[in-house]
Write an enzyme that holds these catalytic residues in place. Structure first.
Site, PDB file in Angstrom:
ATOM      1  N   GLU A 142      63.181  27.309  64.871  1.00 37.40           N
ATOM      2  CA  GLU A 142      62.849  26.127  64.082  1.00 37.40           C
ATOM      3  C   GLU A 142      61.548  26.408  63.347  1.00 37.40           C
ATOM      4  O   GLU A 142      60.528  26.690  63.969  1.00 37.40           O
ATOM      5  CB  GLU A 142      62.689  24.908  65.009  1.00 37.40           C
TER       6      GLU A 142
ATOM      7  N   LYS B 181      66.903  15.416  69.755  1.00 34.78           N
ATOM      8  CA  LYS B 181      65.689  16.056  70.244  1.00 34.78           C
ATOM      9  C   LYS B 181      64.934  14.989  71.040  1.00 34.78           C
ATOM     10  O   LYS B 181      64.692  13.896  70.521  1.00 34.78           O
ATOM     11  CB  LYS B 181      64.860  16.521  69.039  1.00 34.78           C
TER      12      LYS B 181
ATOM     13  N   ARG C 166      55.092  22.124  58.447  1.00 38.51           N
ATOM     14  CA  ARG C 166      53.729  21.678  58.739  1.00 38.51           C
ATOM     15  C   ARG C 166      52.693  22.581  58.092  1.00 38.51           C
ATOM     16  O   ARG C 166      51.526  22.525  58.450  1.00 38.51           O
ATOM     17  CB  ARG C 166      53.495  21.673  60.255  1.00 38.51           C
TER      18      ARG C 166
END
Ligand code: 3PG
Length: 211
Positions: A39, A127, A43
């Site tokens: 993943e 998640k 960011r």
């Protein structure tokens, strides 16, 4: 499809891309250690470029886009070649965009109501974030009662010494985390240490478990 992918991956390393070439090297190391997916989070300023580069240069890895918060970001990661999108939570706008989007969404949940909202969307994989802060294994066991069909990828606070107990839970399909891609190891270019942590995670992840 997402369920099969997560089950196959078992452990999903969460990477915040720095320099693109370093992220590619990091992903090559993870793939060589047997990891099936990564993943890459949105960011950092290099995230989309890194995603494109890893998709092109490490084709043996399934690349998920993380920290996808908005419909616009969902479009961007789809264009960058992400196989699926991960979000720390979910909003009506993100669900709506995902219904017409081309890639699956792994939405974040933290409560029973949020699981119900996701099930209403026809989803069955979530998640659980931030997993340990929310109650970790106790919460996962409690959610198994009302939601036997739901499968979770707990992320947030998982480490080399606790993720195996999460993976042993019947409703945990995959574990996410950054323990095998720690910033200090990446900064030092300690690919051997990263490869060893990743290989150990996959060894534990591929041990036979009930699912
Ligand atoms: C995530 O967004 O999934 C988390 O930042 C990863 O959490 P960790 O760094 O505690 O593993």
């Amino acid at each position: 499809m997402l369920r099969e992918w997560l089950l196959e991956s078992r452990v999903l390393p969460v990477i915040t891309p720095g320099e693109v070439a370093v992220t590619v090297q990091l992903c090559r190391t993870l793939a060589a250690a047997g990891m099936k997916a990564v993943e890459l989070t949105l960011r950092s300023p290099t995230a989309l470029e890194a995603m494109r580069a890893v998709v092109a240069e490490v084709p043996q890895l399934r690349v998920a886009a993380g920290t996808v918060l908005t419909p616009a970001q969902l479009d961007q990661v789809q264009d960058a070649g992400a196989a699926f999108a991960v979000s720390p939570g979910a909003t009506p706008a993100l669900y709506q965009a995902s219904r017409t989007g081309a890639i699956p969404l792994l939405p974040g949940v933290a409560t029973a109501s949020e699981v119900m909202a996701g099930l209403e969307q026809g989803l069955d994989c979530f998640k659980l974030f931030p997993a340990t802060a929310l109650g970790g294994q106790g919460l996962l066991k409690a959610l198994a009662g009302p939601f036997p069909e739901a499968r979770f990828c707990p992320t947030g606070g998982l480490r080399a010494d606790n993720f195996r107990t999460f993976l042993a839970l019947p409703n945990v399909i995959c574990c996410g985390g950054s323990w095998m891609v720690a910033a200090d190891l990446v900064a030092a270019g300690d690919w051997d240490a990263i490869g060893a942590l990743a290989a150990e995670a996959m060894r534990i992840g591929s041990a036979p478990q009930q699912r």
